[in-house]
Structure formats: C-alpha cells, structure tokens
Scaffold this motif. Structure first.
Motif, PDB file in Angstrom:
ATOM      1  N   PHE A  68       0.976  -1.279   0.002  1.00 54.31           N
ATOM      2  CA  PHE A  68       0.114   0.134   0.011  1.00 54.31           C
ATOM      3  C   PHE A  68       0.925   1.372  -0.158  1.00 54.31           C
ATOM      4  CE2 PHE A  68      -3.153   3.110   2.027  1.00 54.31           C
ATOM      5  CZ  PHE A  68      -3.993   2.890   1.064  1.00 54.31           C
ATOM      6  N   ASP A  69       1.850   1.230   0.796  1.00 54.15           N
ATOM      7  CA  ASP A  69       2.841   2.408   0.728  1.00 54.15           C
ATOM      8  C   ASP A  69       3.471   2.680  -0.456  1.00 54.15           C
ATOM      9  OD1 ASP A  69       2.168   2.115   3.392  1.00 54.15           O
ATOM     10  OD2 ASP A  69       4.263   1.823   4.150  1.00 54.15           O
ATOM     11  N   PHE A 174      -3.047  -1.639 -11.356  1.00 52.88           N
ATOM     12  CA  PHE A 174      -2.534  -1.842  -9.686  1.00 52.88           C
ATOM     13  C   PHE A 174      -3.661  -1.690  -8.760  1.00 52.88           C
ATOM     14  CE2 PHE A 174       1.150   0.016  -7.128  1.00 52.88           C
ATOM     15  CZ  PHE A 174       0.895  -0.876  -6.211  1.00 52.88           C
ATOM     16  N   VAL A 175      -4.307  -0.907  -8.918  1.00 51.84           N
ATOM     17  CA  VAL A 175      -5.627  -0.833  -7.891  1.00 51.84           C
ATOM     18  C   VAL A 175      -6.688  -2.004  -8.092  1.00 51.84           C
ATOM     19  CG1 VAL A 175      -7.426   0.752  -7.162  1.00 51.84           C
ATOM     20  CG2 VAL A 175      -5.414   1.779  -7.875  1.00 51.84           C
ATOM     21  N   VAL A 176      -6.910  -2.514  -9.559  1.00 51.03           N
ATOM     22  CA  VAL A 176      -7.704  -3.388  -9.343  1.00 51.03           C
ATOM     23  C   VAL A 176      -7.211  -4.533  -8.864  1.00 51.03           C
ATOM     24  CG1 VAL A 176      -8.563  -4.796 -11.305  1.00 51.03           C
ATOM     25  CG2 VAL A 176      -8.794  -2.495 -11.591  1.00 51.03           C
ATOM     26  N   ILE A 177      -5.859  -5.021  -9.094  1.00 57.27           N
ATOM     27  CA  ILE A 177      -5.267  -6.177  -8.242  1.00 57.27           C
ATOM     28  C   ILE A 177      -5.630  -6.030  -6.742  1.00 57.27           C
ATOM     29  CG2 ILE A 177      -3.180  -7.232  -7.819  1.00 57.27           C
ATOM     30  CD1 ILE A 177      -2.516  -6.842 -10.599  1.00 57.27           C
ATOM     31  N   GLY A 178      -5.318  -4.987  -6.423  1.00 57.16           N
ATOM     32  CA  GLY A 178      -5.473  -4.522  -5.040  1.00 57.16           C
ATOM     33  C   GLY A 178      -6.903  -4.721  -4.315  1.00 57.16           C
ATOM     34  N   THR A 186      -8.973 -11.180   2.254  1.00 58.18           N
ATOM     35  CA  THR A 186      -9.479 -10.260   3.246  1.00 58.18           C
ATOM     36  C   THR A 186      -9.098  -8.941   3.104  1.00 58.18           C
ATOM     37  OG1 THR A 186      -7.821 -11.106   4.465  1.00 58.18           O
ATOM     38  CG2 THR A 186      -9.791 -11.935   4.916  1.00 58.18           C
ATOM     39  N   SER A 187      -8.036  -8.691   2.690  1.00 57.87           N
ATOM     40  CA  SER A 187      -7.485  -7.206   2.825  1.00 57.87           C
ATOM     41  C   SER A 187      -7.109  -6.732   1.288  1.00 57.87           C
ATOM     42  CB  SER A 187      -6.755  -6.804   3.836  1.00 57.87           C
ATOM     43  OG  SER A 187      -5.440  -7.907   3.734  1.00 57.87           O
TER      44      SER A 187
END
Lengths: 236, 89, 107, 160
Positions: A68-69, A174-178, A186-187
């Motif tokens: 996330f960082d 990137f965001v989609v994989i997150g 879970t997170s």
C-alpha cells in the motif's frame, strides 16, 4: 593556510572512514552479517520467506508487506510528473532545437543500442522478485533509453499520448489487483495467487505482476517528464 | 593466490587515481568529461572483479546497468558541451 | 585455469593503469580521448575474459558476452561524441598540422 | 524479414541475460514480439540468402583482425604514454569510404577509433573525419589507404 587546513581535515576524515570500515562489528565482511540483528526476527522464525515466495527480501517488503505504501510512492511520482506537465505543457509543442546536429555515429549507434537497453530494462523488471532491481530501476532505465533517443536524433518525438495511456492502464490495474485481493481474500493488495517455489520465475504470487505494472508506470511517467523538458512552445 | 587480487586492485586503483587527478585539474570542461568516461570504464572492471571475488553473478547485472548509465552520461555531457555556442569553455 | 585468469586480470589492470596515465599525461583533449578509449576498452576485455576463465559457468559467460558487446559498441561512439563536442565547443588545440573539418567550410 | 531479424536479436539478448529455461523462453518471446512492433521503424537493415555466409565472415575474418589491431593500438598508446617526451604530429584528416549502408559506416568508424593512433570524429556522406596522432600521408588518398585500408576490404564483403 586554507589549503593546509583542508589537507589536514581530509586526512583525518579519511583515517576515520578507514577505521570505521575496519570495525568488523559495524561493517562485517560479505556474507557474514547476522540479518536477524537488523530485520525483524519474526521474518525469519515464522518462515515468512516461503509464505511470500520472493527470493529477494527487499522486494518482499516493498511490494508484499508494504504494497500500500508503494502505491502511495507511485502516486507521489505521478503527482510530480503532473506538476512538470502543468508548468511546461502547452497545447502545441515542438522539439527543442539544440545548437548542433548529433554526429553520425551517435545517431546510428544509439538506434542499435536502444533495443539492447530496452530489453535489459525489461529483464530487470521481470526479475524483480529474484534479483536486485525491479520496477523502479527498470522504469528509470526505460526512461533513460527514451532520453538517449531524444538527445541523439534531432527530429525524434516520443509518442506522448501512448505513454499517458500506458501509465493510466498500469495505475488502474495496480488498484484493480489490490481490490481483487480485498474481494477474494480479506484485505487490500493481499496475495491471492499461489506462492510457488522460491527462486522460480513464476513464483511469489502477485508480486511480479505488480512490479511489472510499477515498472511500466514509472517508465512512462519519467519519459513524460523528459519529453516535457525537451520540448518548447511552438514559436509560430 | 589471494595476494594477486591485491595487485589487480592496486593497478585499477592507480588508474582511477590518475583519472581523478585529471578530473580535478582538467583545464577545460571537455577534459573533465573525458576523464569521467575513462573513470566509468575502470569502475565497470572493478565491479566485475568484485563479482568474481564474492562468487555472485548478481553483481554482473549491476555491471551491465552501470555500463548503460555510463554511456548515457557520456552522451548527455557531450550534448551539454555542444549546447551553448558562445560560452568560452 | 586460475593462473590463466590471473594473467588476464593483471594485463587488464595494467591497461587500465595505462589509460589513466594517458588521460593524465597527454597534452591535449583529442589525444586524451584516444589514450583513454583504447586502453580502457582492451583493459575491460581482458578483465572480463579473466573473470570468465575464473568462473567457467554458462550463467557467468552469457552475461559477460553481453557486457563485452555493449562496451565494444558504446565506447567508441561515446568517445566520438565527446570529440565532436570538443570540436564544436571551440576547444581546438593549436598543434594540429592539418584540419579537414575546418576546410569543409561550415560553422 | 526485418521483423524476424529484430525479434531474433532481442530474444537472443534476453536469453543471454536470463538463461535458458522453458518459462524464460516463453516470456522472452512474448516481450520480444511486443518490442519488435515498437522498434521496427528504427531498424533499416536488409538481409538476403547470403546472410549466414556474411555472419561467418564477420565472426572469423573481421573479429580476429580487429582484436589484433586493438592490441597493436594499445601497445602504441603504451609506447607513447611511457616515453619521456611524447612524440606527436596530430591533425584531422579526411578519409573516403566506399561503404553505403549506415551500419557498415558505423562499424568502419568504430574500428578506426580502436586502431592505432586514430579517432573518428564524424561521418558525412562518403567521408570520415579522423583525428590522427601522426599525420603520415601528404594527400587524402594516401591517408585513406593508411587508415581505412585494412578494414575497408573486409567490411566491403560483409556490408554492401
């Protein structure tokens, strides 16, 4: 007097540096460092290396534990590229004219070397979870190859629109994989692929995928910055 | 054969020393660029020998990247030298 | 094998030393470029071959081939770029007996 | 044909860097295919059925001559650097070349840079401007024979 003082100061500092490097507790020999002193001991005792599946500890931390960082870091780079684009960007832009034409050998040779540099950068990006390197240095080398073509070909203009599209796609993926991690496990940014064997090309779950996206994003952003600095408003 | 490593390193270190002297005293900017180019080539050799001593071929990747960046640096400095015509450099 | 590799390493180190000395001792920029480029190219080759002889494994040799090819293409190009830049920045030594670039009649 | 040669070159570099395993070959082919589409407008060499013979000529005739000249050049530099008073008679001379292709001229100029006492500065059409430590010949023709002679003949058979 000033020179003498400078000489004395540099000698004393040099002696300090040599003594500090000889101090084996602070600067142990190659391969003899006790990593458990420096990294959290949990990382070794809990067997997390097998859990993450990355042979390179730095990558495991940068993309695995602190993913996330890293997203924030890439965003900072994006914002700086945006700032440069706002300052320099006008509607119509043309190539900055350098005083002299590049000489023949540079013009032909850089085209031969361009492909070599690009394929090396891609190798570095793809092997980020196995060897030192990864998305950030690989992206910087892509941008340096673009800079090389800018300097050695006085009519060259990179495909800026293509870079912007590539950057947008990489950032969104990137965001989609997150989010997939959030949905499937879970997170946010949690690994949802099998870790595989440590040291294989296809291992470490989502880490290589994310690093490739980071590499593309960094490369296109820095190339955009280079383009902004080497173009100017059309003087018509 | 350990001592041979020291011989090789001292030869390369003397080469680096000479180029650094030229880097400081070079009367024109172009002399400094030349000495920096030579310096970079010697550093590539140092990295490769270190890779051999540490028995780790990951260092060779670093040598490749260093060679790329050294070439780029030479080109950038050369174009910068050409860039301003009127200056008396 | 070890002895051969050390011979190459020593030769490479000697040529590196020679390149540094040439850059230091030569009187004008063009001659400095010549000495620096030639000596360091052969020095780098020799060092790389020495390291390849010390570690005769394919994963080492392949990367060494890449470095050699890159150096052999990039080093002369870089030095010619510096030479042209030196000429264009009006830093021309006064000991030239002939100057074909000037006779060409531009700039 | 251009596509094939670019692709093969890129894949070869990738495999030399990464090593030969099945995964690497698949990944390298995909990457090289994508890069080939991007890079193909920067490449402009033609090849024909004589290409393997030319490659062999390049490897077994040009490279040994080149390495021999490189060693001679370094001995020359050593002699100049180590002598107490450096013998110099420098000048920039013009050398004519018969080679047509860009790659051929680039190879010739690079070879001239790495041979004894010469440094190519720029190429313009059919002329290479060379800085020599020791101007020997009186005319351009003589200089051409001295400087470019040994390589011109070999490279003429390879790049034409």
């Amino acid at each position: 007097m000033k020179n003498l003082f400078g000489l004395l100061l540099s000698l004393v500092l040099g002696a300090f540096i040599i003594l500090a490097l000889n101090n084996t507790a602070a600067f142990p020999a190659f391969g003899e460092v006790d990593l458990a002193d420096r990294v959290s001991e949990q990382y070794f005792t809990d067997g997390n290396v097998a859990e993450v599946g990355s042979a390179n500890i730095v990558t495991a931390i940068v993309v695995g534990y602190r993913g996330f960082d890293t997203l924030g870091e890439v965003t900072v780079l994006f914002i700086s590229a945006l700032g440069v684009a706002i300052i320099f960007g006008e509607k119509k832009q043309e190539r900055l004219d350098l005083k002299f034409k590049p000489n023949f050998m540079l013009r032909v040779g850089s085209r031969v070397l361009f492909g070599m540099i690009l394929i090396t950068s891609i190798y570095i990006i793809f092997h980020g979870h196995l060897t030192p390197g990864g998305g950030f240095p690989g992206g910087a080398i892509i941008a340096s190859a673009v800079l090389l073509l800018y300097l050695t070909d006085d009519r060259f203009r990179s495909n800026v629109k293509g870079f912007k599209i590539l950057e947008g796609i990489a950032g969104s993926l990137f965001v989609v994989i997150g989010l997939l991690g959030l949905v499937l496990v879970t997170s946010f940014l949690q690994n949802f692929l099998p870790a595989g064997t440590v040291g294989d090309l296809l291992s470490a779950g989502i880490i290589p995928i994310i690093y490739v996206l980071i590499g593309l994003k960094v490369g296109s952003e820095i190339s955009g910055i280079v383009d902004n600095f080497l173009t100017e408003e059309e003087s018509a | 054969m350990e001592w041979m490593d020291y011989v090789v390193f001292s030869l390369m270190g003397l080469g680096i020393l000479f180029t650094v002297i030229r880097l400081f005293i070079g009367p024109k900017l172009s002399d400094r660029v030349v000495s920096l180019d030579t310096f970079n080539m010697i550093v590539i050799g140092v990295i490769v020998v270190l890779a051999s001593i540490f028995q780790s071929n990951l260092y060779l990747d670093i040598a490749i990247v260093y060679a790329i960046l050294a070439f780029l640096e030479t080109v950038v400095f050369a174009r910068y030298l050409e860039g301003k015509k009127d200056d008396n450099r | 094998m070890t002895i051969a590799s050390y011979v190459f390493l020593i030769i490479g180190g000697l040529f590196y030393l020679l390149g540094g000395l040439g850059v230091l001792r030569m009187p004008d920029t063009f001659n400095r470029i010549q000495a620096g480029t030639k000596a360091t190219t052969l020095g780098a080759f020799s060092i790389l071959i020495g390291v390849a002889l010390a570690n005769p494994v394919w994963s080492w040799i392949s990367k060494i081939i890449i470095i050699i090819v890159f150096i052999i293409i990039s080093n002369p190009i870089g030095s010619s770029a510096i030479a042209k830049a030196t000429y264009n920045s009006k830093n021309i030594p006064d000991n030239l007996v002939q100057d074909a670039l000037k006779e060409r009649g531009e700039e | 044909m251009k596509y094939v040669t670019t692709f093969v070159t890129l894949l070869l570099i990738y495999l030399l860097l990464a090593g030969f395993t099945v995964n690497e070959v698949i990944l390298g082919s995909i990457v090289s295919a994508i890069l080939t589409i991007i890079l193909v407008k920067y490449t402009d060499f033609r090849i024909n059925w004589k290409f393997p013979i030319k490659l062999l000529k390049f490897l077994f005739i040009y490279i040994p001559v080149f390495i021999w000249k490189l060693i001679l050049a370094n001995l020359d530099v050593a002699r100049r650097v180590l002598s107490p008073k450096i013998p110099l008679n420098p000048g920039i001379v013009k050398v004519k070349t018969e080679l047509k292709g860009d790659l051929g001229k680039l190879t010739l100029a690079n070879s001239i840079t790495l041979t004894p006492g010469t440094l190519s500065i720029d190429v313009e059409d059919q002329y290479i401007f060379v800085h020599t430590v020791d101007v020997k010949g009186k005319s351009d023709v003589e200089n051409t024979a001295n400087i470019a002679g040994p390589f011109e003949k070999i490279l003429g058979g390879i790049f034409d």
